[in-house]
Design a protein around this motif. Structure first.
Motif, PDB file in Angstrom:
ATOM      1  N   PHE A  89       0.792  -1.183  -0.094  1.00  0.00           N
ATOM      2  CA  PHE A  89       0.027   0.129  -0.177  1.00  0.00           C
ATOM      3  C   PHE A  89       0.929   1.290   0.036  1.00  0.00           C
ATOM      4  CE2 PHE A  89      -2.481  -3.184   1.945  1.00  0.00           C
ATOM      5  CZ  PHE A  89      -3.715  -3.123   1.278  1.00  0.00           C
ATOM      6  N   GLY A  90       0.535   2.142  -0.786  1.00  0.00           N
ATOM      7  CA  GLY A  90       1.452   3.204  -0.663  1.00  0.00           C
ATOM      8  C   GLY A  90       1.413   4.050  -2.240  1.00  0.00           C
ATOM      9  N   THR A  91       2.251   4.959  -2.462  1.00  0.00           N
ATOM     10  CA  THR A  91       2.146   5.819  -3.553  1.00  0.00           C
ATOM     11  C   THR A  91       2.311   4.988  -4.815  1.00  0.00           C
ATOM     12  OG1 THR A  91       4.605   6.130  -3.394  1.00  0.00           O
ATOM     13  CG2 THR A  91       3.337   7.517  -2.233  1.00  0.00           C
ATOM     14  N   ASN A  92       2.258   5.846  -5.799  1.00  0.00           N
ATOM     15  CA  ASN A  92       2.567   5.277  -7.284  1.00  0.00           C
ATOM     16  C   ASN A  92       3.891   5.113  -7.220  1.00  0.00           C
ATOM     17  OD1 ASN A  92       0.039   5.301  -8.309  1.00  0.00           O
ATOM     18  ND2 ASN A  92       0.166   7.498  -9.063  1.00  0.00           N
ATOM     19  N   LYS A  93       4.902   5.689  -6.588  1.00  0.00           N
ATOM     20  CA  LYS A  93       6.370   5.181  -6.766  1.00  0.00           C
ATOM     21  C   LYS A  93       6.636   4.051  -6.262  1.00  0.00           C
ATOM     22  CE  LYS A  93      10.802   7.159  -5.746  1.00  0.00           C
ATOM     23  NZ  LYS A  93      11.538   8.429  -5.277  1.00  0.00           N
ATOM     24  N   LYS A  94       5.879   3.662  -4.948  1.00  0.00           N
ATOM     25  CA  LYS A  94       6.025   2.557  -4.175  1.00  0.00           C
ATOM     26  C   LYS A  94       5.648   1.359  -5.063  1.00  0.00           C
ATOM     27  CE  LYS A  94       6.281   3.808   0.591  1.00  0.00           C
ATOM     28  NZ  LYS A  94       5.364   3.550   1.705  1.00  0.00           N
ATOM     29  N   ILE A  95       4.556   1.561  -5.697  1.00  0.00           N
ATOM     30  CA  ILE A  95       3.967   0.378  -6.803  1.00  0.00           C
ATOM     31  C   ILE A  95       4.674   0.320  -7.689  1.00  0.00           C
ATOM     32  CG2 ILE A  95       1.893  -0.279  -8.052  1.00  0.00           C
ATOM     33  CD1 ILE A  95       0.357   1.631  -6.103  1.00  0.00           C
ATOM     34  N   LYS A  96       5.360   1.358  -8.367  1.00  0.00           N
ATOM     35  CA  LYS A  96       6.130   1.211  -9.602  1.00  0.00           C
ATOM     36  C   LYS A  96       7.591   0.362  -9.325  1.00  0.00           C
ATOM     37  CE  LYS A  96       8.753   3.705 -13.136  1.00  0.00           C
ATOM     38  NZ  LYS A  96       9.263   4.776 -13.618  1.00  0.00           N
ATOM     39  N   THR A  97       8.008   0.809  -8.102  1.00  0.00           N
ATOM     40  CA  THR A  97       9.218   0.098  -7.419  1.00  0.00           C
ATOM     41  C   THR A  97       8.892  -1.400  -7.544  1.00  0.00           C
ATOM     42  OG1 THR A  97      10.014   2.018  -6.595  1.00  0.00           O
ATOM     43  CG2 THR A  97      10.915  -0.085  -5.813  1.00  0.00           C
ATOM     44  N   ALA A  98       7.937  -1.704  -6.868  1.00  0.00           N
ATOM     45  CA  ALA A  98       7.282  -3.227  -6.625  1.00  0.00           C
ATOM     46  C   ALA A  98       6.956  -3.927  -7.763  1.00  0.00           C
ATOM     47  CB  ALA A  98       5.993  -3.268  -5.799  1.00  0.00           C
ATOM     48  N   VAL A  99       6.535  -3.139  -9.018  1.00  0.00           N
ATOM     49  CA  VAL A  99       6.189  -3.899  -9.967  1.00  0.00           C
ATOM     50  C   VAL A  99       7.453  -4.245 -10.662  1.00  0.00           C
ATOM     51  CG1 VAL A  99       5.228  -3.384 -12.535  1.00  0.00           C
ATOM     52  CG2 VAL A  99       4.045  -2.950 -10.409  1.00  0.00           C
ATOM     53  N   GLU A 100       8.375  -3.376 -10.836  1.00  0.00           N
ATOM     54  CA  GLU A 100       9.673  -3.486 -11.410  1.00  0.00           C
ATOM     55  C   GLU A 100      10.642  -4.854 -10.655  1.00  0.00           C
ATOM     56  OE1 GLU A 100      11.522   0.521 -11.155  1.00  0.00           O
ATOM     57  OE2 GLU A 100      10.362   1.268 -13.024  1.00  0.00           O
ATOM     58  N   GLU A 101      10.621  -4.516  -9.349  1.00  0.00           N
ATOM     59  CA  GLU A 101      11.268  -5.532  -8.645  1.00  0.00           C
ATOM     60  C   GLU A 101      10.684  -6.751  -8.773  1.00  0.00           C
ATOM     61  OE1 GLU A 101      12.329  -6.247  -4.012  1.00  0.00           O
ATOM     62  OE2 GLU A 101      11.687  -4.236  -4.487  1.00  0.00           O
ATOM     63  N   TYR A 102       9.259  -7.086  -8.624  1.00  0.00           N
ATOM     64  CA  TYR A 102       8.709  -8.235  -8.576  1.00  0.00           C
ATOM     65  C   TYR A 102       8.230  -8.564 -10.268  1.00  0.00           C
ATOM     66  CZ  TYR A 102       9.148  -7.769  -3.539  1.00  0.00           C
ATOM     67  OH  TYR A 102       9.812  -7.727  -2.417  1.00  0.00           O
ATOM     68  N   TYR A 103       8.641  -7.899 -11.248  1.00  0.00           N
ATOM     69  CA  TYR A 103       8.106  -8.236 -12.501  1.00  0.00           C
ATOM     70  C   TYR A 103       8.152  -9.757 -13.041  1.00  0.00           C
ATOM     71  CZ  TYR A 103       6.577  -8.236 -17.239  1.00  0.00           C
ATOM     72  OH  TYR A 103       5.584  -8.238 -18.255  1.00  0.00           O
ATOM     73  N   ALA A 104       9.220 -10.250 -12.799  1.00  0.00           N
ATOM     74  CA  ALA A 104       9.344 -11.674 -13.026  1.00  0.00           C
ATOM     75  C   ALA A 104       8.381 -12.510 -12.369  1.00  0.00           C
ATOM     76  CB  ALA A 104      10.694 -12.162 -12.780  1.00  0.00           C
ATOM     77  N   LEU A 105       7.908 -12.374 -11.295  1.00  0.00           N
ATOM     78  CA  LEU A 105       7.033 -13.068 -10.397  1.00  0.00           C
ATOM     79  C   LEU A 105       5.636 -12.973 -11.003  1.00  0.00           C
ATOM     80  CD1 LEU A 105       8.449 -13.061  -6.720  1.00  0.00           C
ATOM     81  CD2 LEU A 105       8.310 -14.891  -8.551  1.00  0.00           C
ATOM     82  N   ILE A 106       5.447 -11.519 -11.177  1.00  0.00           N
ATOM     83  CA  ILE A 106       3.924 -11.108 -11.770  1.00  0.00           C
ATOM     84  C   ILE A 106       3.947 -11.929 -13.237  1.00  0.00           C
ATOM     85  CG2 ILE A 106       2.726  -9.258 -12.761  1.00  0.00           C
ATOM     86  CD1 ILE A 106       4.567  -7.616 -10.745  1.00  0.00           C
ATOM     87  N   LYS A 107       4.984 -11.628 -14.027  1.00  0.00           N
ATOM     88  CA  LYS A 107       4.690 -12.344 -15.439  1.00  0.00           C
ATOM     89  C   LYS A 107       4.385 -13.747 -15.169  1.00  0.00           C
ATOM     90  CE  LYS A 107       6.782 -12.417 -20.130  1.00  0.00           C
ATOM     91  NZ  LYS A 107       6.047 -13.732 -20.411  1.00  0.00           N
ATOM     92  N   GLU A 108       5.342 -14.478 -14.315  1.00  0.00           N
ATOM     93  CA  GLU A 108       5.312 -15.921 -14.400  1.00  0.00           C
ATOM     94  C   GLU A 108       3.837 -16.263 -13.694  1.00  0.00           C
ATOM     95  OE1 GLU A 108       7.078 -19.454 -11.557  1.00  0.00           O
ATOM     96  OE2 GLU A 108       7.951 -17.576 -11.656  1.00  0.00           O
ATOM     97  N   GLU A 109       3.111 -15.717 -12.879  1.00  0.00           N
ATOM     98  CA  GLU A 109       1.656 -15.536 -12.431  1.00  0.00           C
ATOM     99  C   GLU A 109       0.560 -15.488 -13.499  1.00  0.00           C
ATOM    100  OE1 GLU A 109      -0.999 -14.452  -8.689  1.00  0.00           O
ATOM    101  OE2 GLU A 109       0.749 -13.519  -8.986  1.00  0.00           O
TER     102      GLU A 109
END
Length: 103
Positions: free
Chosen positions: A9-29
Motif C-alpha cells: 500500500f502506498g504511493t505510485n512510486k512504491k507501486i512502480k518500484t514493486a512492479v519493477e522489482e517483482y515483475y518476473a514473478l508477476i509475469k510468471e503468475e
C-alpha cells in the motif's frame, strides 16, 4: 482474479518500484493463470513497458495491447473514488467497446 497490489500500500512510486522489482514473478503468475484479459487498474504504464506490443486506443480513451493472446486493458483502479454502479457501467462500456474493436 489476482491483484499485483497484494500487500503493498502506498504511493505510485512504491507501486512502480514493486512492479519493477517483482515483475518476473508477476509475469510468471500471468503465464500460469493464462487469463484472456488483464485489467491494469492504475499500473498500465508500468506494465506496458515490459512488452513489445502496439498500444491501441479505444474511443473512450482507454488503452490496451495484446500480447501472447492476452489483452492488457487500462482501467481505473478499483479504489478510484466513484460509486460501484459507475465503476460497473464504465467498465461495461469499456469492455463492450473493446469486444467490438476486436471483432
Amino acid at each position: 482474479f489476482f491483484t499485483i497490489k497484494k500487500i503493498l500500500f502506498g504511493t505510485n512510486k512504491k507501486i512502480k518500484t514493486a512492479v519493477e522489482e517483482y515483475y518476473a514473478l508477476i509475469k510468471e503468475e500471468i503465464d500460469i493463470i493464462k487469463p484472456s484479459i488483464v485489467v491494469c487498474g492504475g499500473i498500465f504504464d508500468f506494465i506496458k513497458n515490459n512488452y513489445q506490443s502496439e498500444i491501441k486506443h479505444l474511443v473512450n480513451g482507454a488503452r490496451y495491447f495484446i500480447y501472447s493472446n492476452c489483452i492488457y486493458l487500462e482501467y481505473y483502479h478499483p479504489g478510484a473514488r466513484f460509486g460501484y454502479e459507475k465503476h460497473f457501467n464504465v467498465f461495461k462500456r469499456t469492455y463492450d467497446e473493446l469486444c467490438h474493436e476486436l471483432k
